[in-house]
Design a protein around this motif. Structure first.
Motif, short mmCIF file in Angstrom:
data_model
loop_
_atom_site.label_atom_id
_atom_site.label_comp_id
_atom_site.label_asym_id
_atom_site.label_seq_id
_atom_site.Cartn_x
_atom_site.Cartn_y
_atom_site.Cartn_z
N MET A 36 0.94 -1.23 0.01
CA MET A 36 -0.02 0.02 0.25
C MET A 36 1.02 1.29 -0.06
O MET A 36 0.61 2.19 -0.77
N VAL A 37 1.84 1.33 0.74
CA VAL A 37 2.69 2.61 0.83
C VAL A 37 3.70 2.69 -0.31
O VAL A 37 3.65 3.57 -0.87
N PHE A 38 3.93 1.68 -0.92
CA PHE A 38 5.17 1.71 -2.20
C PHE A 38 4.12 2.08 -3.29
O PHE A 38 4.28 2.91 -4.00
N GLY A 39 2.76 1.53 -3.31
CA GLY A 39 1.88 1.87 -4.51
C GLY A 39 1.51 3.56 -4.17
O GLY A 39 1.51 4.13 -5.34
N TYR A 40 1.26 4.05 -2.97
CA TYR A 40 1.17 5.43 -2.67
C TYR A 40 2.25 6.10 -3.31
O TYR A 40 2.05 7.30 -3.88
N MET A 41 3.36 5.79 -3.06
CA MET A 41 4.68 6.34 -3.60
C MET A 41 4.82 6.56 -5.11
O MET A 41 5.13 7.41 -5.61
N ILE A 42 4.23 5.48 -5.78
CA ILE A 42 4.51 5.29 -7.09
C ILE A 42 3.47 6.29 -7.56
O ILE A 42 3.55 7.14 -8.65
N VAL A 43 2.20 6.07 -7.12
CA VAL A 43 1.25 7.11 -7.65
C VAL A 43 1.57 8.51 -7.40
O VAL A 43 1.18 9.38 -8.46
N LEU A 44 2.27 9.01 -6.40
CA LEU A 44 2.90 10.36 -6.18
C LEU A 44 3.44 10.71 -7.34
O LEU A 44 3.46 11.93 -7.88
N ARG A 45 4.39 9.93 -7.63
CA ARG A 45 5.29 10.26 -9.03
C ARG A 45 4.71 10.26 -10.33
O ARG A 45 5.03 11.16 -11.05
N LEU A 46 3.97 9.43 -10.13
CA LEU A 46 3.25 9.26 -11.56
C LEU A 46 2.04 10.64 -11.83
O LEU A 46 2.07 11.16 -12.93
N LEU A 47 1.79 11.10 -10.72
CA LEU A 47 0.91 12.28 -10.91
C LEU A 47 1.65 13.54 -11.56
O LEU A 47 1.10 14.41 -12.32
N VAL A 48 2.70 13.76 -11.15
CA VAL A 48 3.88 14.60 -11.75
C VAL A 48 3.74 14.57 -13.02
O VAL A 48 3.63 15.54 -14.03
N LEU A 49 3.96 12.98 -13.64
CA LEU A 49 4.10 12.92 -15.08
C LEU A 49 2.75 13.35 -15.84
O LEU A 49 2.66 13.84 -16.82
N VAL A 50 1.59 13.00 -15.07
CA VAL A 50 0.25 13.21 -15.74
C VAL A 50 -0.09 14.66 -15.81
O VAL A 50 -0.77 15.25 -16.91
N ARG A 51 0.62 15.53 -14.80
CA ARG A 51 0.12 16.90 -14.88
C ARG A 51 1.13 17.58 -15.85
O ARG A 51 0.61 18.54 -16.61
N LEU A 52 2.11 16.90 -16.23
CA LEU A 52 3.44 17.47 -17.10
C LEU A 52 2.46 17.26 -18.48
O LEU A 52 2.52 18.36 -19.37
N ILE A 53 2.07 15.93 -18.86
CA ILE A 53 1.51 15.69 -20.02
C ILE A 53 0.26 16.45 -20.44
O ILE A 53 -0.22 16.87 -21.50
N ASP A 54 -0.48 16.77 -19.45
CA ASP A 54 -1.73 17.68 -19.31
C ASP A 54 -1.37 19.06 -19.95
O ASP A 54 -2.39 19.78 -20.53
N ARG A 55 -0.36 19.42 -19.62
CA ARG A 55 0.35 20.97 -19.99
C ARG A 55 0.67 21.01 -21.48
O ARG A 55 0.78 22.10 -21.97
N LEU A 56 0.80 20.01 -21.95
CA LEU A 56 1.41 20.03 -23.32
C LEU A 56 0.15 20.25 -24.41
O LEU A 56 -0.99 19.98 -24.06
N PRO A 57 0.34 20.60 -25.53
CA PRO A 57 -0.52 20.68 -26.42
C PRO A 57 -1.35 19.66 -26.63
O PRO A 57 -0.82 18.44 -26.66
#
Length: 136
Positions: A36-57
């Protein structure tokens, strides 16, 4: 309230509690907590990537986030394309322009200017309605 690893539940748990298998799983409580903790840490890192892709055209972001088949699908069209299709459908179905404009969230003048080409081809229906109104 502590971190997920050293929070109050973890601090109160005994060695026997952590070694006991969780109901319905093959994992012990300690293994389950780790995942659960490991999954939470992965999701936190992936959210950064999702937000970055969301800002692209939009075309670039979609190409990175979707498979080639999904990119080519009409369902991957931008949301305003789907909105345009909905408004066009309502107008061609004979819904009155003021009602369509209210539902679409813009004025009748803007809607008629943008969607005038969608109403095309209804001359016969309009002529029939006028004739019926004059006959009554």
């Amino acid at each position: 309230m502590g971190s997920p690893v050293t929070g109050p539940c973890r601090d109160r748990a005994t060695a026997a509690d952590l070694a006991r298998r969780s109901d319905g799983t093959r994992w012990t409580n300690e293994q389950l907590l780790f995942h659960m903790v490991f999954g939470y840490m992965i999701v936190l890192r992936l959210l950064v990537l999702v937000r970055l892709i969301d800002r692209l055209p939009m075309p670039v972001g979609r190409a990175l986030a979707l498979t080639p088949d999904q990119v080519e699908s009409p369902l991957a069209a931008p949301p305003y394309d789907l909105r345009h299709a909905g408004v066009s459908l309502w107008l061609n179905a004979g819904v009155h322009a003021p009602e369509v404009a209210e539902r679409a969230g813009h004025g009748v003048d803007v809607m008629l200017r943008v969607y005038a080409k969608c109403i095309d081809g209804q001359r016969d229906v309009a002529n029939q309605r006028i004739a019926e109104a004059l006959a009554s």
